[in-house]
Each structure stands twice: as structure tokens, then as C-alpha cells.
Design an enzyme around this catalytic site. Sequence first.
Site, short mmCIF file in Angstrom:
data_model
loop_
_atom_site.label_atom_id
_atom_site.label_comp_id
_atom_site.label_asym_id
_atom_site.label_seq_id
_atom_site.Cartn_x
_atom_site.Cartn_y
_atom_site.Cartn_z
N HIS A 60 -22.06 26.88 -25.84
CA HIS A 60 -22.51 26.84 -24.45
C HIS A 60 -23.08 28.22 -24.14
CE1 HIS A 60 -20.06 23.16 -23.54
NE2 HIS A 60 -19.31 23.65 -24.51
N ARG A 62 -25.04 28.99 -21.32
CA ARG A 62 -24.97 29.25 -19.87
C ARG A 62 -26.28 29.53 -19.16
NH1 ARG A 62 -20.30 26.84 -20.15
NH2 ARG A 62 -18.47 28.13 -20.58
N ASN A 92 -24.37 21.63 -20.23
CA ASN A 92 -23.70 21.82 -18.93
C ASN A 92 -24.02 23.19 -18.33
OD1 ASN A 92 -22.19 22.97 -21.01
ND2 ASN A 92 -20.25 22.71 -19.96
N HIS A 177 -17.62 14.31 -25.83
CA HIS A 177 -16.37 14.95 -25.42
C HIS A 177 -15.45 13.83 -24.97
CE1 HIS A 177 -14.14 18.33 -23.21
NE2 HIS A 177 -13.48 17.22 -22.94
N HIS A 231 -14.67 18.55 -31.01
CA HIS A 231 -13.37 19.25 -30.91
C HIS A 231 -12.15 18.31 -30.86
CE1 HIS A 231 -14.54 18.35 -26.84
NE2 HIS A 231 -15.13 19.50 -26.58
N ASP A 302 -17.45 25.62 -30.26
CA ASP A 302 -17.32 25.36 -28.82
C ASP A 302 -17.31 26.68 -28.05
OD1 ASP A 302 -17.14 24.12 -26.40
OD2 ASP A 302 -15.08 23.47 -26.61
N HIS A 306 -16.50 32.53 -20.36
CA HIS A 306 -16.25 32.66 -18.91
C HIS A 306 -15.92 34.12 -18.66
CE1 HIS A 306 -16.27 28.35 -18.20
NE2 HIS A 306 -15.45 28.18 -19.23
O1 DOR Z 1 -13.08 24.26 -22.72
C1 DOR Z 1 -14.21 23.84 -22.57
N1 DOR Z 1 -15.17 24.58 -22.01
N2 DOR Z 1 -14.50 22.58 -22.93
C2 DOR Z 1 -15.66 21.98 -22.58
O2 DOR Z 1 -15.82 20.83 -22.87
C3 DOR Z 1 -16.67 22.71 -21.80
C4 DOR Z 1 -16.53 24.16 -22.02
C5 DOR Z 1 -17.34 24.98 -21.05
O3 DOR Z 1 -18.54 24.71 -20.92
O4 DOR Z 1 -16.81 25.88 -20.44
#
Ligand code: DOR
Length: 437
Positions: A60, A62, A92, A177, A231, A302, A306
Site C-alpha cells: 500500500h 498511499r 485503497n 482480503h 495474507h 502487505d 501509518h
Molecule cells: O492491516 C491492514 N492494513 N490490512 C489491510 O487490509 C489494509 C492495510 C492498510 O491499507 O492499512
Amino acid sequence: MFDLFLKGGHVATPGGIVAADLAVRRGRIAAIGALSGAAAEVIDITGLTVLPGVIDTQVHLREPGLEYKEDLATGTAAAALGGVTAVCEMPNTKPSTTTAEALADKLARAKGRAWVDHAFFLGAAAENIDELGRLERLPGCAGIKLFMGSSTGSLLVDDEQLLTRALANGRRRMAVHAEDEARLKERRGLVEGGAPPAMHPEWRDTRTAVLATERLLRLAKAAGRQIHVLHVSTAEEMTLLAEAKDFASVEVTPQHLTLAAPECYERLGTYAQMNPPIRGEEHRQALWRAVEQGVVDVIGSDHAPHSREEKAKPYPQSPSGMTGVQTLVPVMLDHVTAGRLSLERFVDLTSAGPARIYGLAGKGRIAVGYDADFTVVDLKARRRISNMWIASKCGWTPFDGMQVTGWPIATIIRGQVVMREDTLLGDPRGEPLRYWG
Ligand code: DOR
């Protein structure tokens, strides 16, 4: 005349790991063996091992919309520093990647900024469900990603009719997922009002994962659709998935293979929080058995960064996800050193596996005519993973402080040395991945 010679290393070829030189011309592997002749650049890699470029099929990054925690430049820099030569990015973002325009925007943003080769998943949503077959064929599209349970972002397809339509629309392997949304909602009360992060695997329990995977397998089989279950985190799902190898492929993450509850929650708090959750030791061991038995096809990180501010929020307001693209190779090489999997199996899971299940052209194998993508590793290097080394914008890894044996020494993409000795070289020249058919 070749463009590049890698001299004196051990090379993971389809026939085994052998002492061999490698020659590259115009971005492709030109020769393998005891080689002589001239090359514009010669690199002595005596004592090192050359693996096919590691492909991380779940990251991801972002961008757009959440660049305060990662963007395509920083996330792919982290990949290159970690020995990863290609990434497939998840939809996402903000907005979610659900249209041809959003995909084109990501490809344009990656041009001249991405350090590694890349493709972008399109997210399945109620609005695009009948267009998925068209969307998945667009150049630069990694395939369709479907969230059966809500995680980070707003993408969700949990209605039976919509799921059936999504699976019926298109031919490529769909990445899913699998957590059951109804059960997630039902059990949310368990973590309201001051629950500790160790409750995460209680809320999103094994039944939540098993219910969704069971349902997915039933619907995919009926639709005749290939799926990839992302996952996987439970022993029970591995039993189900072993019965579905004709149409279902399986991913595990280094986090689920390395960390276990309750210890990880006590030590890392919300930094150990991800979806699906890290579970107890019995599940971790079951995942390793599934790796040993061949049930697992792919290791994906994955990578889900954050910010520290977000992770400092009290659970469960804290978001789920950990960084991982930069630590995949060293963490898994350490497992190789410990004898938990062979180096050949590592290559199978991180290069050949991704190329096979997603139909990547020219990748995943050290063979003449393939792209000259190499992850050059020192299997003997003893290093400590630290937050200081992490190039991801959020600046942390759940593996901070972990001593490992095995380290990526160089990342070579289509014959260009992009990383050497923990330093990025040249300019970001990542290109879109190419797919069969
Ligand atoms: O822990 C996760 N974070 N699982 C996910 O499916 C999405 C991901 C995220 O985009 O932060």
C-alpha cells in the site's frame, strides 16, 4: 559487448543454485555460465548470491491522498533498499483506485518517481462491478482486489450478489482480503471502550477469517474463477485452501510467519495491529507447515504504513497495518539461515510464485531472455534491522532491533543497479509490469 557482467557469484537458476557469471544486454539476461568478453560495467560479486528480483505483490503506497504517510517515491525507494525489484500496489488510496482514470493517474505519478517496476490493483466496488472484466485488462493493472471485510479505506464488497457478479466479471486471478464483514460488525463491541491491542485477534477472530474464506472458495468455484487469498492467518484456512489448489492461490506475510500473540501485542502495542491480525503460536506454526507443504504460493509484505501519530491513538482508533516492503528480504533470509525454508523455496515464493500466479511476463526467473532483475544478497551478513534504515515516510518497522543473518546487497532492475550497499543509485526509472495475455 554486454552492458553488464556480474562475475563470480552464485546464481539461483531454475536448475538450482550454481556458481556462474551473468551477462546483461539491453535490460535482459543475455548469458549465464562461465563467461568472458567485454562489458561496459563489470561487478565482482564473489561471495554473494544472485536471486531473481524479488516481487512484492501486496503493498500500500498511499498515493494519491495519503501522502503524509507514504508516496510512490518513498515506498518504492524502501522497496529498492530492501532488495525488492517490483511491487503491486493496492487500491485503497484516496480516492480508491476503481476507474481507468484513477489507474492512469497512478501510472503517470509513478513515471520518473518509482524506483522499482510496478503495477496497480483496481478495487472492486458496487459502482464498477460490471466493468471489472474491462478494467482488469488495462496496461499497468495488476488485477482486481476485493475486500470482503472492511479494513483501511472504504472499499468493501460483502453482499453475496455483488460478490458473485464480481467473480463472474473477468478472467484474471482476483486478489481477495477475506474477513467476514457481518461478524466483524457483530463483534466490534468487544473492543469498544478501552480494550488493549491484544484484543485485536479476539475481535477479528479465526472464525471471521474462516467464514470469509469458506464463502469465497464456494463462490469462486461456482464461478470458475481463479482467486488469490491474501495474507492468510489461520490453520483452519490452510486446510481449506489445500483442498482448493485448482483455483485458489495463497499468500502469507513475513509478519504472520515471524510474530505471534500475545507477545507481539505486549511488546509492540498498536504497531502489531494489522488485518487480519497476528494470531497465536499455533497459527504461526500452521502457516510454516503450509509453506513447507507447498500450500503457500507467495510471500507478500502487505506493506501498510501509518504515521506514528496515527499508531499512537488508543486502540481500536489506531489504524491497522505495518510497514514491510523493505524488511521482507532480510526477515525471510533470516528464516532461511535458521533452516525454516530453503533458499530455493524463498525464490519460489518471492519471484517464481508471483510471476506464475499473476501471469507476469519476463519476470521471476533467471533465464536468458528474461528481464535482468536481480536481488543480490549476502547470506552471511549479520545485520540489525533498525528504524533508522527504514525509508518509508512513517519511519518505523515492527522488526526494529531484530538481528538477522542475510541482507540485500544490491538491487538490479532491467540491468540497472538501483541500490548498492544500502544506497540508492541513479534516478528512479521503474516501469509498469507486463502481463501475459
Ligand atoms: O492491516 C491492514 N492494513 N490490512 C489491510 O487490509 C489494509 C492495510 C492498510 O491499507 O492499512
